[in-house]
Structure formats: C-alpha cells, structure tokens
Design a protein around this motif. Structure first.
Motif, PDB file in Angstrom:
ATOM      1  N   UNK A   1       0.432  13.124 -28.679  1.00 22.51           N
ATOM      2  CA  UNK A   1      -0.280  12.811 -27.437  1.00 22.51           C
ATOM      3  C   UNK A   1       0.735  12.648 -26.305  1.00 22.51           C
ATOM      4  N   UNK A   2       0.397  13.157 -25.131  1.00 24.91           N
ATOM      5  CA  UNK A   2       1.347  13.155 -24.022  1.00 24.91           C
ATOM      6  C   UNK A   2       0.579  13.382 -22.729  1.00 24.91           C
ATOM      7  N   UNK A   3       1.327  13.359 -21.634  1.00 24.89           N
ATOM      8  CA  UNK A   3       0.790  13.747 -20.341  1.00 24.89           C
ATOM      9  C   UNK A   3       0.039  15.071 -20.519  1.00 24.89           C
ATOM     10  N   UNK A   4      -1.191  15.144 -20.030  1.00 24.23           N
ATOM     11  CA  UNK A   4      -2.032  16.328 -20.253  1.00 24.23           C
ATOM     12  C   UNK A   4      -1.386  17.615 -19.753  1.00 24.23           C
TER      13      UNK A   4
ATOM     14  N   UNK B   1      -8.353  15.540 -17.326  1.00 26.21           N
ATOM     15  CA  UNK B   1      -7.966  16.941 -17.151  1.00 26.21           C
ATOM     16  C   UNK B   1      -8.991  17.888 -17.760  1.00 26.21           C
ATOM     17  N   UNK B   2      -9.403  17.632 -18.997  1.00 25.99           N
ATOM     18  CA  UNK B   2     -10.372  18.513 -19.651  1.00 25.99           C
ATOM     19  C   UNK B   2     -11.716  18.458 -18.927  1.00 25.99           C
TER      20      UNK B   2
ATOM     21  N   UNK C   1      -6.742  13.214 -12.214  1.00 25.91           N
ATOM     22  CA  UNK C   1      -6.210  14.563 -12.030  1.00 25.91           C
ATOM     23  C   UNK C   1      -6.919  15.201 -10.849  1.00 25.91           C
ATOM     24  N   UNK C   2      -6.237  16.131 -10.213  1.00 24.14           N
ATOM     25  CA  UNK C   2      -6.872  16.890  -9.145  1.00 24.14           C
ATOM     26  C   UNK C   2      -6.571  16.415  -7.747  1.00 24.14           C
TER      27      UNK C   2
ATOM     28  N   UNK D   1      -2.058   8.332 -21.348  1.00 24.87           N
ATOM     29  CA  UNK D   1      -2.042   9.736 -21.763  1.00 24.87           C
ATOM     30  C   UNK D   1      -3.430  10.185 -22.195  1.00 24.87           C
ATOM     31  N   UNK D   2      -4.127   9.329 -22.946  1.00 26.90           N
ATOM     32  CA  UNK D   2      -5.489   9.655 -23.381  1.00 26.90           C
ATOM     33  C   UNK D   2      -6.405   9.830 -22.171  1.00 26.90           C
TER      34      UNK D   2
END
Length: 255
Positions: A104-107, A200-201, A79-80, A193-194
C-alpha cells in the motif's frame, strides 16, 4: 532420485514465501537454469521484504495514536487539485488494527490495476469509509484549496463510525476531532494511503463516466488534467459545464 526439471523447480519456488531446506538444496545444484531461478526468487524475496519494512514504517503514526488510546483513526486525503475539469474528491478511511496490506502506498505510485485491487480490498476490510466530492462550479466559487478542505470534511462526515483522531495529508482542517497533518502523508501512513487510493479510484471512475458525455476531451485518458489532447480539445470545442473556469488555461475560453 532423479533431479527435478527446471520448470518444476520454478513452479515450486513460486509457492515459497520464506527460505526452507529446498533452497539449500538448490544452492548445490550447478545447473545454470536452476541458479537463475534461485536468483530470481531471492530478488523477489528482497522486494517483498522491502514492502513489509515499508509497511511497518507506515504503521508508525497509527501505532503511536492507538497507544495513546485512540481507536478509530481516520486517514484523510484528496485528489484532483490540478485538473482543468471535473471535481476534487476526498476520502476518509478508518482501518482496523489488524489491517495488513504490504505494498500500500500513495495512489500515484501504484499501477491502475494495483489501485483497483487495493481499492476493493480496502472497502472490504475498512471499519468505515466516506467520500466527499466538490464539483467544478463550487471550486470556481470558493477556490481549489477551500474546495479540497470542504471535500475532506464531507468525507469525514460521511464515515459510518465516528472517528476519534484524524491523520490528514498536509492540510489543516477546522474540525472538532484531534488530528495531525502530515506532509506527504500518503506515503507515510497506511490510513492516509488508503484514503488516497479510495479518492483516486473514485475520481477516475467519475471521469470515465464523464468521458462518455464529452468524448472529444478524452477524459478517460487525461482525467481532466491539462494534457496536449485536452488543450487541443479546448481550442477546438471550447469549455463544458465541468471545466474549472477560474483555472488559467480554461479562463481564456470562458470570457
């Protein structure tokens, strides 16, 4: 026997995960409030069943490669890429075969609260996870695509367990491990996804910390993306050491 109140019925319905004789009894109850509660329950069940079906669909690649003999299948995502400031962050996650997390899915499709809840559960249940972080100055040196790849490879290298197969979101990597790159993999594979949720988090929490040092840029809200408030801050205060000087909107202030 006295009829149960609508509140009592609603409370009981909240505890039901599948249809039983109680549902059949409610279908004969002609009170509007009961029928409204029953309709709400059916709608909730339909939504949950859809999540289960989607989860089963997202297990397809993991099942395929486990059937071929691969045990430690790592999902990899980053991400980013788009922000004007902050790092690009990647994660690699190996989930156990019995992992189960409908929803659960794309963040990007999850609420912040859901992402954080899932993040904690994923780290608790994962066989192994690794994170790779490439800062803005290196992004400027090697470009964002190469930085994303480097972050992914770093995340894989950080796994406590050695993977024997990788499921990667879209990107082709120079890696000794066999892999499949899946377009929109974060919505097609539970492992990817995980990884997207962990990445992301992790990145969001980094940006929250950076926001304490650079409050005028409101990184806690925009996460480094080129929002109006961020662009206004660039105009007013110039760039910081965590801005990506090779990105067009920032480049104008770094000459």
């Amino acid at each position: 026997m006295a009829k149960q109140s609508i509140k009592e019925i609603e409370k009981k319905l909240q505890q039901l995960n599948e249809k039983d004789e109680f549902i059949n009894e409610l279908m004969k109850d002609d009170r509007k409030g009961v029928q409204a509660a029953l309709k709400k329950w059916h709608r909730k069940q339909d939504q949950y069943n859809q999540l289960i079906q989607k989860y089963e669909n997202m297990m397809m690649f993991e099942k395929k490669y486990r059937a071929e003999g691969f045990k430690y299948i790592a999902g990899v995502d980053e991400v980013g890429r788009g922000p004007l400031a902050g790092p690009v962050v990647a994660a690699a996650v190996i989930l156990p075969a019995n992992f189960y997390l409908p929803g659960i899915d794309d963040s990007k499709k999850l609420t912040e609260r859901k992402r954080n809840d899932f993040y904690e559960y994923i780290l608790q249940e994962a066989v192994a996870f690794g994170v790779g972080i490439i800062e803005a100055d290196e992004i400027d040196r090697i470009n964002i695509l190469e930085a994303s790849k480097k972050a992914m490879l770093s995340a894989v290298a950080g796994l406590d367990a050695i993977p024997d197969f990788l499921l990667i979101d879209a990107v082709k990597l120079n890696t000794p491990y066999p892999y499949e790159a899946l377009i929109k993999g974060d919505a097609r594979s539970i492992s990817i996804a995980a990884a997207s949720i962990v990445a992301k988090v992790t990145r969001d929490r980094l940006m929250l910390k950076l926001s304490e040092h650079y409050p005028q840029y409101r990184f806690s809200k925009n996460m480094g993306y080129g929002t109006k408030d961020h662009l206004d801050a660039l105009e007013a205060f110039g760039i910081t050491s965590i801005h990506r000087k090779s990105f067009a909107p920032v480049k104008a202030y770094s000459d």
